[in-house]
Scaffold this motif. Structure first.
Motif, PDB file in Angstrom:
ATOM      1  N   GLY A  80      27.590  54.044  33.167  1.00 26.68           N
ATOM      2  CA  GLY A  80      27.669  54.219  35.103  1.00 26.68           C
ATOM      3  C   GLY A  80      28.166  55.757  35.884  1.00 26.68           C
ATOM      4  O   GLY A  80      27.950  55.875  36.645  1.00 26.68           O
ATOM      5  N   SER A  81      29.176  56.159  34.425  1.00 27.02           N
ATOM      6  CA  SER A  81      29.696  57.121  35.121  1.00 27.02           C
ATOM      7  C   SER A  81      29.925  58.398  33.819  1.00 27.02           C
ATOM      8  O   SER A  81      29.800  58.198  33.117  1.00 27.02           O
ATOM      9  N   LEU A  82      30.586  59.448  34.598  1.00 22.52           N
ATOM     10  CA  LEU A  82      31.004  59.963  33.561  1.00 22.52           C
ATOM     11  C   LEU A  82      32.346  60.400  32.723  1.00 22.52           C
ATOM     12  O   LEU A  82      33.007  61.296  31.997  1.00 22.52           O
ATOM     13  N   TRP A  83      32.930  59.632  33.739  1.00 24.33           N
ATOM     14  CA  TRP A  83      34.563  59.692  33.467  1.00 24.33           C
ATOM     15  C   TRP A  83      34.638  59.195  32.014  1.00 24.33           C
ATOM     16  O   TRP A  83      36.399  59.930  31.514  1.00 24.33           O
ATOM     17  N   LEU A  84      34.416  58.141  31.224  1.00 26.84           N
ATOM     18  CA  LEU A  84      34.461  57.360  30.086  1.00 26.84           C
ATOM     19  C   LEU A  84      34.357  59.017  28.666  1.00 26.84           C
ATOM     20  O   LEU A  84      34.588  59.214  27.982  1.00 26.84           O
ATOM     21  N   PRO A  85      33.345  59.750  28.935  1.00 25.60           N
ATOM     22  CA  PRO A  85      32.664  61.118  28.097  1.00 25.60           C
ATOM     23  C   PRO A  85      33.396  61.915  28.234  1.00 25.60           C
ATOM     24  O   PRO A  85      33.594  63.078  27.707  1.00 25.60           O
ATOM     25  N   MET A  86      34.461  62.173  29.537  1.00 30.08           N
ATOM     26  CA  MET A  86      35.083  63.622  30.364  1.00 30.08           C
ATOM     27  C   MET A  86      36.342  63.326  29.473  1.00 30.08           C
ATOM     28  O   MET A  86      36.377  64.303  28.534  1.00 30.08           O
ATOM     29  N   ALA A  87      36.644  61.629  29.592  1.00 28.60           N
ATOM     30  CA  ALA A  87      37.593  61.899  28.398  1.00 28.60           C
ATOM     31  C   ALA A  87      38.369  61.602  27.265  1.00 28.60           C
ATOM     32  O   ALA A  87      39.116  62.576  26.301  1.00 28.60           O
ATOM     33  N   ASP A  88      36.612  61.624  26.342  1.00 26.02           N
ATOM     34  CA  ASP A  88      37.123  61.408  25.162  1.00 26.02           C
ATOM     35  C   ASP A  88      36.151  62.780  24.862  1.00 26.02           C
ATOM     36  O   ASP A  88      37.049  63.520  23.575  1.00 26.02           O
ATOM     37  N   HIS A  89      35.502  63.572  25.754  1.00 33.48           N
ATOM     38  CA  HIS A  89      35.968  64.787  25.235  1.00 33.48           C
ATOM     39  C   HIS A  89      36.816  65.657  25.152  1.00 33.48           C
ATOM     40  O   HIS A  89      37.083  67.059  24.998  1.00 33.48           O
ATOM     41  N   PHE A  90      37.512  65.132  26.192  1.00 29.62           N
ATOM     42  CA  PHE A  90      38.934  66.244  26.646  1.00 29.62           C
ATOM     43  C   PHE A  90      39.701  66.434  25.407  1.00 29.62           C
ATOM     44  O   PHE A  90      40.885  66.729  25.276  1.00 29.62           O
ATOM     45  N   ILE A  91      39.725  64.681  24.859  1.00 30.53           N
ATOM     46  CA  ILE A  91      40.305  64.258  23.788  1.00 30.53           C
ATOM     47  C   ILE A  91      39.871  65.890  22.541  1.00 30.53           C
ATOM     48  O   ILE A  91      41.040  65.803  21.714  1.00 30.53           O
ATOM     49  N   ASN A  92      38.940  65.191  22.187  1.00 35.48           N
ATOM     50  CA  ASN A  92      38.316  65.813  21.070  1.00 35.48           C
ATOM     51  C   ASN A  92      39.171  66.897  21.092  1.00 35.48           C
ATOM     52  O   ASN A  92      38.978  67.967  20.481  1.00 35.48           O
ATOM     53  N   ASN A  93      38.568  67.659  22.415  1.00 34.29           N
ATOM     54  CA  ASN A  93      38.907  69.376  22.425  1.00 34.29           C
ATOM     55  C   ASN A  93      40.608  69.762  21.950  1.00 34.29           C
ATOM     56  O   ASN A  93      40.870  70.255  21.886  1.00 34.29           O
ATOM     57  N   THR A  94      41.750  68.412  22.866  1.00 38.09           N
ATOM     58  CA  THR A  94      42.502  69.281  23.200  1.00 38.09           C
ATOM     59  C   THR A  94      43.212  68.946  21.550  1.00 38.09           C
ATOM     60  O   THR A  94      43.717  69.955  21.815  1.00 38.09           O
ATOM     61  N   ILE A  95      43.017  67.760  21.442  1.00 39.15           N
ATOM     62  CA  ILE A  95      44.057  67.774  19.975  1.00 39.15           C
ATOM     63  C   ILE A  95      43.538  69.069  18.646  1.00 39.15           C
ATOM     64  O   ILE A  95      44.688  68.914  17.645  1.00 39.15           O
ATOM     65  N   VAL A  96      42.464  69.731  19.085  1.00 30.98           N
ATOM     66  CA  VAL A  96      42.049  69.843  17.911  1.00 30.98           C
ATOM     67  C   VAL A  96      43.222  72.117  18.291  1.00 30.98           C
ATOM     68  O   VAL A  96      43.579  72.878  17.419  1.00 30.98           O
ATOM     69  N   ASN A  97      43.374  71.567  19.338  1.00 28.07           N
ATOM     70  CA  ASN A  97      43.832  72.786  19.553  1.00 28.07           C
ATOM     71  C   ASN A  97      45.725  73.028  19.748  1.00 28.07           C
ATOM     72  O   ASN A  97      45.886  73.785  19.779  1.00 28.07           O
ATOM     73  N   ILE A  98      46.261  71.543  19.758  1.00 31.13           N
ATOM     74  CA  ILE A  98      47.887  71.512  19.818  1.00 31.13           C
ATOM     75  C   ILE A  98      47.926  70.840  19.095  1.00 31.13           C
ATOM     76  O   ILE A  98      49.158  71.180  18.361  1.00 31.13           O
ATOM     77  N   LEU A  99      47.467  70.347  18.132  1.00 34.35           N
ATOM     78  CA  LEU A  99      48.146  69.298  16.341  1.00 34.35           C
ATOM     79  C   LEU A  99      46.860  69.733  15.514  1.00 34.35           C
ATOM     80  O   LEU A  99      46.077  69.724  15.301  1.00 34.35           O
ATOM     81  N   HIS A 100      47.881  69.930  14.359  1.00 28.98           N
ATOM     82  CA  HIS A 100      47.068  70.753  13.436  1.00 28.98           C
ATOM     83  C   HIS A 100      47.994  70.392  11.973  1.00 28.98           C
ATOM     84  O   HIS A 100      48.942  70.116  12.021  1.00 28.98           O
ATOM     85  N   ILE A 101      47.201  70.755  11.006  1.00 27.79           N
ATOM     86  CA  ILE A 101      48.309  70.356   9.751  1.00 27.79           C
ATOM     87  C   ILE A 101      47.785  71.236   8.848  1.00 27.79           C
ATOM     88  O   ILE A 101      47.481  71.972   8.797  1.00 27.79           O
ATOM     89  N   GLY A 102      49.182  71.791   8.533  1.00 30.36           N
ATOM     90  CA  GLY A 102      49.313  72.497   7.262  1.00 30.36           C
ATOM     91  C   GLY A 102      49.813  71.788   5.815  1.00 30.36           C
ATOM     92  O   GLY A 102      50.281  70.347   6.086  1.00 30.36           O
ATOM     93  N   SER A 103      49.568  73.047   5.040  1.00 33.09           N
ATOM     94  CA  SER A 103      50.255  72.991   3.495  1.00 33.09           C
ATOM     95  C   SER A 103      50.380  73.987   2.719  1.00 33.09           C
ATOM     96  O   SER A 103      50.042  74.822   3.763  1.00 33.09           O
ATOM     97  N   ALA A 104      50.434  73.426   1.710  1.00 30.82           N
ATOM     98  CA  ALA A 104      51.127  74.799   0.855  1.00 30.82           C
ATOM     99  C   ALA A 104      49.667  75.718   0.757  1.00 30.82           C
ATOM    100  O   ALA A 104      50.122  77.134   0.331  1.00 30.82           O
ATOM    101  N   SER A 105      48.490  75.591   1.668  1.00 26.83           N
ATOM    102  CA  SER A 105      47.898  76.313   1.147  1.00 26.83           C
ATOM    103  C   SER A 105      47.108  77.116   2.260  1.00 26.83           C
ATOM    104  O   SER A 105      46.125  77.688   2.055  1.00 26.83           O
ATOM    105  N   GLY A 106      47.774  76.933   3.464  1.00 30.72           N
ATOM    106  CA  GLY A 106      47.304  77.123   4.791  1.00 30.72           C
ATOM    107  C   GLY A 106      47.818  75.978   6.019  1.00 30.72           C
ATOM    108  O   GLY A 106      48.113  74.994   5.161  1.00 30.72           O
TER     109      GLY A 106
END
Length: 303
Positions: A226-252
């Motif tokens: 009945g509110s936007l807070w839960l989808p906002m938080a899930d949406h925020f985590i989805n976008n932010t984690i892609v921006n700041i947490l990365h996986i490197g390897s021998a190929s890139g």
């Protein structure tokens, strides 16, 4: 017959209103993506059209005589739902990152975790910033993003559509518009000569269905709480984690990012859908606000 005709006219007016609101926001988005290109500057985020979108959202709520609390902005349970949304987002990404690390390790690519700020691009993340200011800009940019997109696509669109149509139709309209919203990036990539015409269409198709399904999940979360807070938080985590947490390897770096996001969002959608159906949340009104649960004139300390 007159009553039926009037109902149809009201329904058409609502659809036209939604299309008009969407068109205005899309014009702002195109101007920023194609002319201003803020996401390719120091800021690393196209935030101007989203600030304008937030203004449009609240202006339209006022125009349609809808209180913010009646469109999902009820503050009383915000901390609880923000926490739940964050836990959901973090949990599925722990799984997704873990699977990606296992795949890369199994293929002998020696994966490792990297922590820095990038700007998201359909061709892969851009930039590599480790300064504190960039982390702040990343967080602020993603907050602006989720407030605008959840406010428009889940708050305003769901509220207006459900005045005359059922929840399923509201979800379809919201999700289709949300999917179309994300097609600007591959179009710009094609215009800039970064991808071929066939590649652009393939990326557009993939983005439309991926973001459309994710948008449907956000609709379910809004309905459930009945509110936007839960989808906002899930949406925020989805976008932010892609921006700041990365996986490197021998190929890139982030070579399996698309698979990572797909695993996280597919898992999240299945979990939410099961809970939605099992809890029979489809029977409850969206954004139902009682005086006890959320009183716009009350303070958080009042009983």
């Amino acid at each position: 017959m007159n009553t039926l005709t009037n109902e149809k006219k009201d329904g058409i007016k609502i659809i036209l209103s939604i299309i008009t609101i969407y068109a205005v926001c899309l014009i702002f988005r195109c101007l920023e993506y194609f002319l201003i290109r803020t996401d390719q500057t120091f800021f690393g985020e196209a935030f101007i059209h989203k600030l304008l979108g937030i203004a449009v959202c609240f202006l339209m709520l006022f125009f349609f005589h809808i209180k913010p609390s009646e469109a999902g902005f009820c503050v009383r349970r915000a901390p609880k739902y923000l926490l739940c949304g964050s836990i959901l987002g973090i949990s599925v990404y722990i799984l997704a990152y873990g699977i990606e690390l296992i795949i890369l390790a199994a293929t002998g690519k020696s994966p490792f975790i990297q922590f820095y700020v990038t700007s998201y691009s359909v061709d892969g993340n851009m930039g590599n910033q480790t300064g504190f200011v960039f982390f702040v800009l990343c967080i602020l940019g993603n907050i602006i993003n989720v407030v605008m997109e959840e406010g428009i696509f889940r708050g305003l669109v769901l509220k207006l559509t459900e005045k005359k149509y059922n929840f399923l139709i509201a979800v379809i309209i919201s999700s289709v518009l949300f999917g179309l919203w994300h097609l600007i990036a591959p179009i710009r990539s094609y215009i800039d000569g970064e991808r071929s015409l066939s590649s652009m269409f393939m990326m557009m198709l993939m983005l439309f269905f991926a973001t459309g399904i994710t948008g449907a999940k956000f609709c379910l979360l809004a309905k459930m709480t009945g509110s936007l807070w839960l989808p906002m938080a899930d949406h925020f985590i989805n976008n932010t984690i892609v921006n700041i947490l990365h996986i490197g390897s021998a190929s890139g770096v982030d070579e399996l990012q698309t698979i990572r996001v797909a695993i996280a969002q597919a898992t999240s959608f299945i979990i939410v859908l099961i809970i939605f159906i099992k809890g029979k949340y489809y029977k409850k009104p969206s954004f139902e606000v009682s005086t006890f649960e959320c009183n716009d004139n009350a303070t958080m300390g009042e009983k």
